[in-house]
Design an enzyme around this catalytic site. Sequence first.
Site, PDB file in Angstrom:
ATOM      1  N   ASP A  62      32.432  64.253  72.944  1.00 13.18           N
ATOM      2  CA  ASP A  62      33.828  64.379  72.530  1.00 13.18           C
ATOM      3  C   ASP A  62      34.542  63.039  72.581  1.00 13.18           C
ATOM      4  O   ASP A  62      35.465  62.775  71.827  1.00 13.18           O
ATOM      5  CB  ASP A  62      34.557  65.370  73.433  1.00 13.18           C
ATOM      6  CG  ASP A  62      34.070  66.782  73.175  1.00 13.18           C
ATOM      7  OD1 ASP A  62      33.054  67.177  73.789  1.00 13.18           O
ATOM      8  OD2 ASP A  62      34.670  67.463  72.327  1.00 13.18           O
ATOM      9  N   GLN A  67      27.769  78.160  73.407  1.00 14.37           N
ATOM     10  CA  GLN A  67      27.625  77.553  72.083  1.00 14.37           C
ATOM     11  C   GLN A  67      26.154  77.308  71.725  1.00 14.37           C
ATOM     12  O   GLN A  67      25.785  77.365  70.550  1.00 14.37           O
ATOM     13  CB  GLN A  67      28.382  76.224  72.012  1.00 14.37           C
ATOM     14  CG  GLN A  67      29.890  76.334  72.072  1.00 14.37           C
ATOM     15  CD  GLN A  67      30.422  76.237  73.505  1.00 14.37           C
ATOM     16  OE1 GLN A  67      29.701  76.477  74.461  1.00 14.37           O
ATOM     17  NE2 GLN A  67      31.686  75.903  73.639  1.00 14.37           N
ATOM     18  N   ARG A 126      35.348  75.504  63.820  1.00 12.30           N
ATOM     19  CA  ARG A 126      35.481  74.737  65.049  1.00 12.30           C
ATOM     20  C   ARG A 126      34.658  73.459  64.927  1.00 12.30           C
ATOM     21  O   ARG A 126      33.849  73.302  64.013  1.00 12.30           O
ATOM     22  CB  ARG A 126      35.036  75.545  66.255  1.00 12.30           C
ATOM     23  CG  ARG A 126      33.677  76.218  66.034  1.00 12.30           C
ATOM     24  CD  ARG A 126      32.961  76.554  67.267  1.00 12.30           C
ATOM     25  NE  ARG A 126      32.417  75.352  67.888  1.00 12.30           N
ATOM     26  CZ  ARG A 126      31.369  74.666  67.436  1.00 12.30           C
ATOM     27  NH1 ARG A 126      30.746  75.016  66.328  1.00 12.30           N
ATOM     28  NH2 ARG A 126      30.930  73.596  68.066  1.00 12.30           N
ATOM     29  N   GLY A 127      34.867  72.537  65.878  1.00 15.34           N
ATOM     30  CA  GLY A 127      34.206  71.245  65.830  1.00 15.34           C
ATOM     31  C   GLY A 127      35.143  70.282  65.121  1.00 15.34           C
ATOM     32  O   GLY A 127      35.590  70.554  63.997  1.00 15.34           O
ATOM     33  N   ALA A 128      35.454  69.149  65.785  1.00 15.97           N
ATOM     34  CA  ALA A 128      36.493  68.246  65.285  1.00 15.97           C
ATOM     35  C   ALA A 128      36.334  67.884  63.801  1.00 15.97           C
ATOM     36  O   ALA A 128      37.279  68.048  63.018  1.00 15.97           O
ATOM     37  CB  ALA A 128      36.546  66.996  66.159  1.00 15.97           C
ATOM     38  N   ASN A 176      31.520  64.926  77.532  1.00 21.28           N
ATOM     39  CA  ASN A 176      30.950  65.952  76.660  1.00 21.28           C
ATOM     40  C   ASN A 176      30.994  67.288  77.388  1.00 21.28           C
ATOM     41  O   ASN A 176      31.338  67.366  78.565  1.00 21.28           O
ATOM     42  CB  ASN A 176      29.513  65.577  76.250  1.00 21.28           C
ATOM     43  CG  ASN A 176      28.976  66.440  75.127  1.00 21.28           C
ATOM     44  OD1 ASN A 176      29.695  66.779  74.193  1.00 21.28           O
ATOM     45  ND2 ASN A 176      27.721  66.846  75.218  1.00 21.28           N
ATOM     46  N   LYS A 177      30.643  68.340  76.681  1.00 21.44           N
ATOM     47  CA  LYS A 177      30.674  69.717  77.199  1.00 21.44           C
ATOM     48  C   LYS A 177      30.106  69.801  78.615  1.00 21.44           C
ATOM     49  O   LYS A 177      29.112  69.172  78.928  1.00 21.44           O
ATOM     50  CB  LYS A 177      29.835  70.600  76.269  1.00 21.44           C
ATOM     51  CG  LYS A 177      29.844  72.075  76.600  1.00 21.44           C
ATOM     52  CD  LYS A 177      31.212  72.692  76.485  1.00 21.44           C
ATOM     53  CE  LYS A 177      31.794  72.496  75.115  1.00 21.44           C
ATOM     54  NZ  LYS A 177      33.265  72.584  75.067  1.00 21.44           N
ATOM     55  N   ARG A 204      46.160  73.789  65.647  1.00 20.21           N
ATOM     56  CA  ARG A 204      45.495  73.274  66.861  1.00 20.21           C
ATOM     57  C   ARG A 204      46.050  71.882  67.153  1.00 20.21           C
ATOM     58  O   ARG A 204      45.466  70.863  66.749  1.00 20.21           O
ATOM     59  CB  ARG A 204      43.969  73.225  66.696  1.00 20.21           C
ATOM     60  CG  ARG A 204      43.346  74.609  66.840  1.00 20.21           C
ATOM     61  CD  ARG A 204      41.848  74.551  67.050  1.00 20.21           C
ATOM     62  NE  ARG A 204      41.476  74.149  68.382  1.00 20.21           N
ATOM     63  CZ  ARG A 204      40.205  73.968  68.756  1.00 20.21           C
ATOM     64  NH1 ARG A 204      39.226  74.133  67.914  1.00 20.21           N
ATOM     65  NH2 ARG A 204      39.926  73.600  69.989  1.00 20.21           N
TER      66      ARG A 204
END
Lengths: 355, 355
Positions: free
Chosen positions: B244, B203, B53-55, B254-255, B96
């Site tokens: 993001d 996370q 995970r994570g771009a 962001n999150k 994805r």
Amino acid sequence: MAGLDESGRPKAVRWENDELYLLDQTRLPVEVVIERQDTVEQVWNSIKQLKVRGAPAIGVAGAYGLVVAMLHERVSGRDAFLAALEQHACYLDSSRPTAVNLRWALERVVNTAKRSDAASAPSLLKVITDEAVAIHREDEELCRLIGEHGVDLISEGAGLLTHCNAGRLATSEYGTATAPMYLAHKRGVRFRIYADETRPLLQGARLTSWELQQAGLDVTLIADTMTAYVMDAGLIDLVIVGTDRVAANGDVANKIGTLGVAILARHFGIPFYVALPFSTIDFNTPTGAEIVIEERDPDEVRSFGRRPTAPPDVKVRNPAFDVTPHHLVSGFITDRGMVGPPFAENLRKLYVTEV
Amino acid sequence: MAGLDESGRPKAVRWENDELYLLDQTRLPVEVVIERQDTVEQVWNSIKQLKVRGAPAIGVAGAYGLVVAMLHERVSGRDAFLAALEQHACYLDSSRPTAVNLRWALERVVNTAKRSDAASAPSLLKVITDEAVAIHREDEELCRLIGEHGVDLISEGAGLLTHCNAGRLATSEYGTATAPMYLAHKRGVRFRIYADETRPLLQGARLTSWELQQAGLDVTLIADTMTAYVMDAGLIDLVIVGTDRVAANGDVANKIGTLGVAILARHFGIPFYVALPFSTIDFNTPTGAEIVIEERDPDEVRSFGRRPTAPPDVKVRNPAFDVTPHHLVSGFITDRGMVGPPFAENLRKLYVTEV
């Protein structure tokens, strides 16, 4: 059904036909289990295991616990009754030694029995039953008065936020922070409540969202990370929280996370109110700086409902409370009325007036 | 051991002896499982199931996934190779569909093969392997540069706070928000990091506290409710988070929870920095108001790890992100350097300089 109130909703503590019923809050919200308390040992365990929680509710449960104990005692005569009563009070007090309300309620029942001129066991039993019921009724009345003094803050269509559980599960009725909400709802005002989940122990998710939903109020659960988001989105007009202790200058000790909510409310220009019985104001504590913050078991933060969520040995901070400075508080909603700033002066006035 | 870096620490993505290894992040922190990826279907599943995970990490894994696919293709000749390559790229992209980095990396590998003059399958295989490794190295270099540009913010004895995971588990190396921390640590600076757990998906607890601890950094886990407390206690000198997407005016998506951390940091006078590769700045989005916030599954808030923590039918809000307005940001730490206010002007300058 025993243990339910007039509207069929479970109550934290209920006394009915000389029987004590406690709602097992450790099993909420997955199961609603109401347990009849048949022995004083069972009451002791229920308090110990946090089946009943919240300072006022524990006090009331303890007072009734003494009645349960004496209902099963085969003593005759005043002296034997009082001796057994004191023994049971001492035993019940050991279930949660730091709960000030528990000790206070037990002592009050014992002292009332001692001061009465009742000579026989049956008449003494009636005296302590009446006293336990009186403690219960007084707590209900305090909550009702808090509701009365705060209800006008809630206007039609408003959005409210609350943190942790200062609701009817923690008291005899209505709760403290929730008292204005229950009363406004009763009066037909339509409004929305946002309950944050309140990590690590999740009282908001497990208890507040459950009890408000049970009572038919419009409640929405959010994670603690979402508080700024819902405020920024214009969904919140008012914050009401409870408190464990208020210092003489108006600094507020309450469940961890309260300080963050208060700062966010100030940032977005949202009023932040604290609801409490007047007895929660501690005039012997000048400011919040004197309040010692208990650090709890690190595993509460390393796991979620006993499921590990972090490395087992990672360092953790787990303060149980934080202190919100008085300048972030818009007002105190108490059973004696609403108190605005300057708090040091106005809280003292309320105290002096009464003495 | 395969899948470990030079210091013996597991890496999100590792390429070794023509084999791809992915760390299964869904099993962290309870188990450290590194899986060799033997087929393109396995890589597809690893991306789909968020094992990686994570771009940036997804992009790198996808590029190597193409190599894994072609290692098993029995094709000869340039045309057959390119046709199969495009087919596998299309397949991997479907794992994805919204991951921009994944599509970008797959297209880059395909286009490099097309542009090369390699005529045989073995020589084309070498071309795409080199390109996947290049994408990997470039991502590592971006992280290293972010680290270089942010490392001086961290002074001896400082306390840092970070939110969510913008660490090495989400990238090839060093991470973004964590890059200055890893570099400062490497240089012998002693400092403390507080990681909040970041509900609902945790996370911070599951990934950030784990990876920092693995790397020997001094990390302390807190619940999201404790951020104001640790700031008030003077434990935090600096906040660094990832992002993001950054709008042209410097507003930061962001999150969920980032906005709250930024407001608390401002309240306590603590600098708030955002670390990112320059490519995360979206000059086509003028301000944060244009960023649509995805609402996720309500059961993420009602439960953890399938364990219910709230009434099953209680209303929930579950926004995945929030937007922090640029005026709460002290600066952006990018691979092209540090950017201070006024952001609209200075971010644009950085862009223009480079074109």
